[in-house]
Design a protein around this motif. Structure first.
Motif, PDB file in Angstrom:
ATOM      1  N   PRO A 150      28.615  59.004  -7.646  1.00  0.00           N
ATOM      2  CA  PRO A 150      29.642  58.430  -6.774  1.00  0.00           C
ATOM      3  C   PRO A 150      30.756  57.708  -7.541  1.00  0.00           C
ATOM      4  O   PRO A 150      31.852  57.527  -7.012  1.00  0.00           O
ATOM      5  N   VAL A 151      30.484  57.330  -8.792  1.00  0.00           N
ATOM      6  CA  VAL A 151      31.484  56.634  -9.608  1.00  0.00           C
ATOM      7  C   VAL A 151      32.761  57.472  -9.729  1.00  0.00           C
ATOM      8  O   VAL A 151      33.859  56.930  -9.854  1.00  0.00           O
ATOM      9  N   ILE A 155      34.100  59.181  -7.457  1.00  0.00           N
ATOM     10  CA  ILE A 155      34.882  59.126  -6.219  1.00  0.00           C
ATOM     11  C   ILE A 155      35.867  57.965  -6.371  1.00  0.00           C
ATOM     12  O   ILE A 155      35.476  56.805  -6.366  1.00  0.00           O
ATOM     13  N   LEU A 183      30.010  45.717   3.494  1.00  0.00           N
ATOM     14  CA  LEU A 183      29.623  46.334   2.221  1.00  0.00           C
ATOM     15  C   LEU A 183      30.757  46.310   1.192  1.00  0.00           C
ATOM     16  O   LEU A 183      30.507  46.156  -0.002  1.00  0.00           O
ATOM     17  N   GLY A 217      33.629  49.593  -2.249  1.00  0.00           N
ATOM     18  CA  GLY A 217      32.894  50.319  -3.299  1.00  0.00           C
ATOM     19  C   GLY A 217      31.796  51.217  -2.758  1.00  0.00           C
ATOM     20  O   GLY A 217      31.154  51.936  -3.521  1.00  0.00           O
ATOM     21  N   LYS A 218      31.549  51.185  -1.464  1.00  0.00           N
ATOM     22  CA  LYS A 218      30.520  52.044  -0.856  1.00  0.00           C
ATOM     23  C   LYS A 218      31.203  52.959   0.159  1.00  0.00           C
ATOM     24  O   LYS A 218      31.613  52.514   1.237  1.00  0.00           O
ATOM     25  N   THR A 219      31.344  54.232  -0.234  1.00  0.00           N
ATOM     26  CA  THR A 219      32.077  55.172   0.610  1.00  0.00           C
ATOM     27  C   THR A 219      31.186  56.299   1.138  1.00  0.00           C
ATOM     28  O   THR A 219      30.138  56.597   0.559  1.00  0.00           O
ATOM     29  N   GLY A 263      31.178  59.022  -1.478  1.00  0.00           N
ATOM     30  CA  GLY A 263      30.268  58.694  -2.576  1.00  0.00           C
ATOM     31  C   GLY A 263      28.827  58.959  -2.182  1.00  0.00           C
ATOM     32  O   GLY A 263      28.050  59.513  -2.965  1.00  0.00           O
ATOM     33  N   PHE A 264      28.477  58.581  -0.968  1.00  0.00           N
ATOM     34  CA  PHE A 264      27.109  58.767  -0.475  1.00  0.00           C
ATOM     35  C   PHE A 264      26.760  60.255  -0.431  1.00  0.00           C
ATOM     36  O   PHE A 264      25.715  60.675  -0.928  1.00  0.00           O
ATOM     37  N   ASP A 316      21.350  50.962  -3.402  1.00  0.00           N
ATOM     38  CA  ASP A 316      22.677  50.576  -3.894  1.00  0.00           C
ATOM     39  C   ASP A 316      23.498  49.935  -2.770  1.00  0.00           C
ATOM     40  O   ASP A 316      24.207  48.941  -2.989  1.00  0.00           O
ATOM     41  N   SER A 343      24.867  46.010  -2.443  1.00  0.00           N
ATOM     42  CA  SER A 343      26.240  45.575  -2.138  1.00  0.00           C
ATOM     43  C   SER A 343      26.253  44.609  -0.951  1.00  0.00           C
ATOM     44  O   SER A 343      27.012  43.636  -0.947  1.00  0.00           O
ATOM     45  N   LYS A 352      25.218  41.313  -2.281  1.00  0.00           N
ATOM     46  CA  LYS A 352      26.302  40.715  -3.078  1.00  0.00           C
ATOM     47  C   LYS A 352      27.383  40.111  -2.184  1.00  0.00           C
ATOM     48  O   LYS A 352      27.859  39.003  -2.444  1.00  0.00           O
ATOM     49  N   ARG A 353      27.772  40.844  -1.142  1.00  0.00           N
ATOM     50  CA  ARG A 353      28.802  40.329  -0.229  1.00  0.00           C
ATOM     51  C   ARG A 353      28.332  39.045   0.453  1.00  0.00           C
ATOM     52  O   ARG A 353      29.108  38.108   0.640  1.00  0.00           O
ATOM     53  N   PRO A 384      32.617  39.493  -4.828  1.00  0.00           N
ATOM     54  CA  PRO A 384      33.480  40.583  -4.371  1.00  0.00           C
ATOM     55  C   PRO A 384      33.057  41.936  -4.918  1.00  0.00           C
ATOM     56  O   PRO A 384      32.265  42.010  -5.863  1.00  0.00           O
ATOM     57  N   ARG A 385      33.617  43.000  -4.336  1.00  0.00           N
ATOM     58  CA  ARG A 385      33.339  44.363  -4.789  1.00  0.00           C
ATOM     59  C   ARG A 385      33.643  44.470  -6.288  1.00  0.00           C
ATOM     60  O   ARG A 385      34.716  44.071  -6.742  1.00  0.00           O
ATOM     61  N   GLY A 386      32.653  44.960  -7.035  1.00  0.00           N
ATOM     62  CA  GLY A 386      32.828  45.125  -8.467  1.00  0.00           C
ATOM     63  C   GLY A 386      32.465  43.875  -9.260  1.00  0.00           C
ATOM     64  O   GLY A 386      32.372  43.923 -10.482  1.00  0.00           O
TER      65      GLY A 386
HETATM   66  N1  CTP Z   1      30.753  54.598  -4.958  1.00  0.00           N
HETATM   67  C1  CTP Z   1      31.120  55.177  -3.748  1.00  0.00           C
HETATM   68  N2  CTP Z   1      30.210  55.281  -2.728  1.00  0.00           N
HETATM   69  C2  CTP Z   1      28.942  54.845  -2.888  1.00  0.00           C
HETATM   70  C3  CTP Z   1      28.557  54.254  -4.104  1.00  0.00           C
HETATM   71  C4  CTP Z   1      29.490  54.140  -5.125  1.00  0.00           C
HETATM   72  O1  CTP Z   1      32.261  55.611  -3.592  1.00  0.00           O
HETATM   73  N3  CTP Z   1      28.073  54.983  -1.865  1.00  0.00           N
HETATM   74  C5  CTP Z   1      31.756  54.544  -6.061  1.00  0.00           C
HETATM   75  C6  CTP Z   1      32.803  53.438  -5.840  1.00  0.00           C
HETATM   76  O2  CTP Z   1      34.042  53.909  -6.341  1.00  0.00           O
HETATM   77  C7  CTP Z   1      32.266  52.306  -6.700  1.00  0.00           C
HETATM   78  C8  CTP Z   1      31.671  53.053  -7.874  1.00  0.00           C
HETATM   79  O3  CTP Z   1      31.125  54.252  -7.290  1.00  0.00           O
HETATM   80  O4  CTP Z   1      33.280  51.414  -7.103  1.00  0.00           O
HETATM   81  C9  CTP Z   1      30.613  52.296  -8.640  1.00  0.00           C
HETATM   82  O5  CTP Z   1      29.548  51.918  -7.793  1.00  0.00           O
HETATM   83  P1  CTP Z   1      28.999  50.431  -7.802  1.00  0.00           P
HETATM   84  O6  CTP Z   1      28.952  49.876  -9.171  1.00  0.00           O
HETATM   85  O7  CTP Z   1      27.740  50.435  -7.025  1.00  0.00           O
HETATM   86  O8  CTP Z   1      30.118  49.681  -6.918  1.00  0.00           O
HETATM   87  P2  CTP Z   1      31.024  48.409  -7.198  1.00  0.00           P
HETATM   88  O9  CTP Z   1      32.449  48.856  -7.211  1.00  0.00           O
HETATM   89  O10 CTP Z   1      30.520  47.645  -8.365  1.00  0.00           O
HETATM   90  O11 CTP Z   1      30.853  47.574  -5.872  1.00  0.00           O
HETATM   91  P3  CTP Z   1      29.698  46.555  -5.462  1.00  0.00           P
HETATM   92  O12 CTP Z   1      30.166  45.210  -5.901  1.00  0.00           O
HETATM   93  O13 CTP Z   1      29.617  46.703  -3.996  1.00  0.00           O
HETATM   94  O14 CTP Z   1      28.450  46.975  -6.181  1.00  0.00           O
END
Ligand code: CTP
Ligand code: MG
Length: 171
Positions: free
Chosen positions: A28-29, A31, A50, A53-55, A58-59, A97, A101, A104-105, A110-112
């Motif tokens: 998914p990274v 995406i 969420l 970062g969770k799309t 990606g899923f 995963d 997220s 974390k929220r 925040p995301r990332g």
């Molecule tokens: N990703 C996605 N859909 C998912 C999981 C991951 O699109 N179901 C993509 C996103 O672009 C995300 C990247 O993979 O930024 C890396 O995943 P992850 O490290 O889990 O996300 P983070 O951006 O770090 O966000 P979070 O803080 O929610 O973990």
């Protein structure tokens, strides 16, 4: 089932067992931008459920590639119970995963943003949970070896991503 299942080497076994989950977690990274699973909605605490970062894309991509790897095993080993168990591990990785997220929220990260431990292991816990739910016999040794492999791969892939300019920080 003994300590090892496919080969007489627990490291190779751990790679084989956890590879579909690792693939589902990794792809998914790629995406860049997709439709957020939470559709941009906020939780009762006013923060995103969420985050971006969770799309959905990606899923689906993670599921697809995890299933492909699992299916290759099933054909090679002629084991269709294992096929279902590895499919489950891919689903578990993606759900783990997502739960990571969500947590974390709720913690206000925040995301990332970094959550050491949770970031690396949310998918691994999820994958193991669904493996156990499908009666897959995970020895303590296999679990720990898999855990070490996941941690090493996480450090290595982040270094490579940093060197390639895909990430701003080497962790
Ligand atoms: N990703 C996605 N859909 C998912 C999981 C991951 O699109 N179901 C993509 C996103 O672009 C995300 C990247 O993979 O930024 C890396 O995943 P992850 O490290 O889990 O996300 P983070 O951006 O770090 O966000 P979070 O803080 O929610 O973990
Ligand atoms: Mg992350």
């Amino acid at each position: 089932m003994g300590l090892t299942m496919f080969t007489n080497n627990v490291i190779i076994d751990a790679i084989l067992v956890y590879l579909p989950a690792m693939v589902s977690n990794a792809v998914p990274v790629f995406i860049k931008k997709g439709t957020p699973l939470d559709r941009g909605k906020l939780f009762i605490d006013g923060r995103r459920i969420l985050g971006d970062g969770k799309t959905i894309e990606g899923f689906i991509t993670g599921l697809y590639f995890g299933f492909i790897v699992s299916t290759l095993y099933a054909i090679m080993l002629n084991d269709y119970i294992l096929l279902l168990q590895l499919w489950a591990s891919s689903i578990g990785a993606l759900l783990g995963d997502i739960i990571g997220s969500f947590v974390k929220r709720r913690m206000g990260i925040p995301r990332g943003g970094k959550a050491i431990g949770l970031d690396q292991l949310d998918f691994y816990i999820g994958a193991n949970a669904l493996l156990v739910a499908t009666m897959f016999n995970i020895s303590t040794q296999l679990f720990i070896v898999g855990l070490v492999i996941v941690m090493i791969l996480h450090i290595a892939t982040n270094r490579v991503a940093y060197i390639l300019g895909l990430k701003n920080v080497p962790w």
